[in-house]
Design a protein around this motif. Sequence first.
Motif, short mmCIF file in Angstrom:
data_model
loop_
_atom_site.label_atom_id
_atom_site.label_comp_id
_atom_site.label_asym_id
_atom_site.label_seq_id
_atom_site.Cartn_x
_atom_site.Cartn_y
_atom_site.Cartn_z
N ARG A 59 0.86 -1.17 0.00
CA ARG A 59 0.00 0.00 0.00
C ARG A 59 0.90 1.23 0.00
O ARG A 59 1.71 1.41 0.92
N VAL A 60 0.78 2.04 -1.04
CA VAL A 60 1.66 3.19 -1.23
C VAL A 60 0.84 4.48 -1.16
O VAL A 60 -0.24 4.57 -1.74
N VAL A 61 1.37 5.47 -0.48
CA VAL A 61 0.80 6.82 -0.45
C VAL A 61 1.79 7.75 -1.13
O VAL A 61 2.98 7.77 -0.77
N GLU A 62 1.32 8.50 -2.12
CA GLU A 62 2.19 9.47 -2.79
C GLU A 62 1.63 10.86 -2.59
O GLU A 62 0.51 11.17 -3.02
N LEU A 63 2.41 11.72 -1.96
CA LEU A 63 2.01 13.10 -1.70
C LEU A 63 2.62 14.01 -2.76
O LEU A 63 3.81 13.94 -3.03
N ALA A 64 1.76 14.85 -3.38
CA ALA A 64 2.18 15.74 -4.45
C ALA A 64 2.66 14.95 -5.66
O ALA A 64 3.82 15.01 -6.06
N CYS A 65 1.75 14.20 -6.25
CA CYS A 65 2.11 13.30 -7.36
C CYS A 65 2.32 14.02 -8.68
O CYS A 65 2.82 13.43 -9.63
N GLY A 66 1.92 15.31 -8.78
CA GLY A 66 2.12 16.04 -10.03
C GLY A 66 1.42 15.37 -11.20
O GLY A 66 0.25 14.97 -11.10
N THR A 67 2.13 15.24 -12.30
CA THR A 67 1.54 14.63 -13.50
C THR A 67 1.64 13.11 -13.50
O THR A 67 1.38 12.47 -14.52
N GLY A 68 2.02 12.53 -12.37
CA GLY A 68 2.00 11.07 -12.25
C GLY A 68 3.23 10.36 -12.76
O GLY A 68 3.18 9.15 -13.01
N GLY A 80 0.68 -5.42 -10.77
CA GLY A 80 -0.69 -5.93 -10.85
C GLY A 80 -1.39 -6.14 -9.54
O GLY A 80 -2.57 -6.52 -9.52
N ARG A 81 -0.72 -5.88 -8.40
CA ARG A 81 -1.36 -6.14 -7.12
C ARG A 81 -0.89 -5.14 -6.08
O ARG A 81 0.31 -5.00 -5.84
N GLY A 82 -1.83 -4.42 -5.47
CA GLY A 82 -1.50 -3.45 -4.44
C GLY A 82 -2.39 -2.23 -4.56
O GLY A 82 -3.34 -2.20 -5.35
N SER A 83 -2.11 -1.21 -3.76
CA SER A 83 -2.93 0.00 -3.78
C SER A 83 -2.06 1.24 -3.74
O SER A 83 -0.95 1.23 -3.19
N VAL A 84 -2.58 2.30 -4.34
CA VAL A 84 -1.91 3.60 -4.34
C VAL A 84 -2.95 4.66 -4.01
O VAL A 84 -4.05 4.67 -4.59
N ARG A 85 -2.60 5.55 -3.11
CA ARG A 85 -3.39 6.75 -2.84
C ARG A 85 -2.49 7.93 -3.17
O ARG A 85 -1.50 8.17 -2.48
N ALA A 86 -2.82 8.64 -4.25
CA ALA A 86 -1.97 9.74 -4.72
C ALA A 86 -2.76 11.04 -4.71
O ALA A 86 -3.93 11.06 -5.12
N ILE A 87 -2.13 12.11 -4.26
CA ILE A 87 -2.83 13.40 -4.20
C ILE A 87 -1.95 14.50 -4.77
O ILE A 87 -0.71 14.41 -4.82
N ASP A 88 -2.60 15.55 -5.22
CA ASP A 88 -1.91 16.77 -5.62
C ASP A 88 -2.87 17.92 -5.45
O ASP A 88 -4.08 17.77 -5.62
N LYS A 89 -2.34 19.08 -5.14
CA LYS A 89 -3.18 20.26 -4.92
C LYS A 89 -3.63 20.90 -6.23
O LYS A 89 -4.59 21.67 -6.27
N SER A 90 -2.92 20.59 -7.32
CA SER A 90 -3.21 21.20 -8.61
C SER A 90 -4.15 20.31 -9.43
O SER A 90 -3.76 19.22 -9.85
N PRO A 91 -5.38 20.76 -9.71
CA PRO A 91 -6.28 19.97 -10.55
C PRO A 91 -5.71 19.72 -11.94
O PRO A 91 -5.92 18.65 -12.52
N ARG A 114 -6.24 5.30 -6.48
CA ARG A 114 -7.18 6.42 -6.36
C ARG A 114 -6.40 7.73 -6.26
O ARG A 114 -5.43 7.82 -5.51
N LEU A 115 -6.87 8.73 -7.02
CA LEU A 115 -6.23 10.03 -7.05
C LEU A 115 -7.19 11.08 -6.49
O LEU A 115 -8.40 11.02 -6.77
N PHE A 116 -6.64 12.03 -5.73
CA PHE A 116 -7.46 13.05 -5.10
C PHE A 116 -6.80 14.42 -5.24
O PHE A 116 -5.58 14.54 -5.13
N VAL A 117 -7.62 15.46 -5.45
CA VAL A 117 -7.14 16.84 -5.33
C VAL A 117 -7.18 17.18 -3.85
O VAL A 117 -8.25 17.22 -3.24
N ASP A 118 -6.02 17.39 -3.26
CA ASP A 118 -5.98 17.62 -1.82
C ASP A 118 -4.65 18.24 -1.41
O ASP A 118 -3.67 18.20 -2.17
N ASP A 119 -4.63 18.79 -0.22
CA ASP A 119 -3.44 19.33 0.40
C ASP A 119 -2.69 18.20 1.13
O ASP A 119 -3.32 17.33 1.74
N MET A 120 -1.38 18.21 1.07
CA MET A 120 -0.59 17.14 1.67
C MET A 120 -0.85 16.97 3.15
O MET A 120 -1.09 15.86 3.64
N ASP A 121 -0.79 18.07 3.88
CA ASP A 121 -0.94 18.00 5.33
C ASP A 121 -2.33 17.51 5.71
O ASP A 121 -2.48 16.68 6.61
#
Length: 310
Positions: A59-68, A80-91, A114-121
């Motif tokens: 299970r990976v969390v990426e903060l400020a993923c930018g353009t991926g 092929g197996r696992g999860s990622v939660r990636a966020i960036d403040k810029s839509p 799953r990708l989200f528009v969000d603040d890191m903190d």
Amino acid sequence: MSRIRLAARALRLALNRAHADPTADYDAASSDYDTFFSPVMGGHSTAALAEVPIAPGDRVVELACGTGHLTAEIIRRLDGRGSVRAIDKSPGMLEVARRKVDALTEGRPGLDVRLFVDDMDAFIRTQPDRSADLVVVGWAICYTKPTRLLAEIGRVLKPGGRVMVIETRADAHQALTEGLEQVFADDPSLLTSLIRVSLPKNAAAVAGWFGKAGLTVTGQRDGAQIIPAHTPAAVLEWVQRSGAAAGFKTAVDNERQQLVLDRVEAALAELLARQGALDIQHTFVVVTGAKPTAPRARHGARTGEEAGVA
């Protein structure tokens, strides 16, 4: 005297909490980011990711993923197996990342990305304790209070979980930043808000943040990359279209932004005439770490043997 006036201007802006938001610059750079920044600095990001193990099922969390750019690499390594939660403040940046992720995860039900528009903190505070195997922060820890963010990352990591940070160093683009500072010193009224960043001096400084947050440092190094721009106009284009000048749009008087750019370009032209070359370096740091598998002993505490306990 001009530097004193600039310092006074900066103090007034700080007291009034006039802080620049880099989001607009990243939105503007989103369509060009993978043409300018990723081909130049992306290889360093990928190399940094290789310094922390990723296994299928993680299970990976990426903060400020930018353009991926790193998001895509993480997905490949999950195989092929696992999860990622990636966020960036810029839509804008996140929309580019979403297209990459969709292409890589289609028809692969074992991947939960799953990708989200969000603040890191804000986002990291919502994550459960001991829930992540790896947390990645690429080119963005400078926008936070680093030790506080790393402490939250430590809370979210499982014991033995890993963390990787790659960040621009304080001396990056030195000739450019010195030119910009001189423009503001000559006319402090051009500065309308402050760009708040905590750029580290070197990798040792980031390692210090890790230690204060209770994380064990497993690797640290400094690096540098000459940007592919060797004329004043090309340098300015690169920093704007790569996102390296994030915060400029809200830090400078809107009606006089071009005036600032023209003056910085003139300063770079003078430097080019004196030195015969413009080799602008994007310096950076990479630090990796892990959450200890057992709680650290409190300062001054003694082990059972030291205390005479059998």
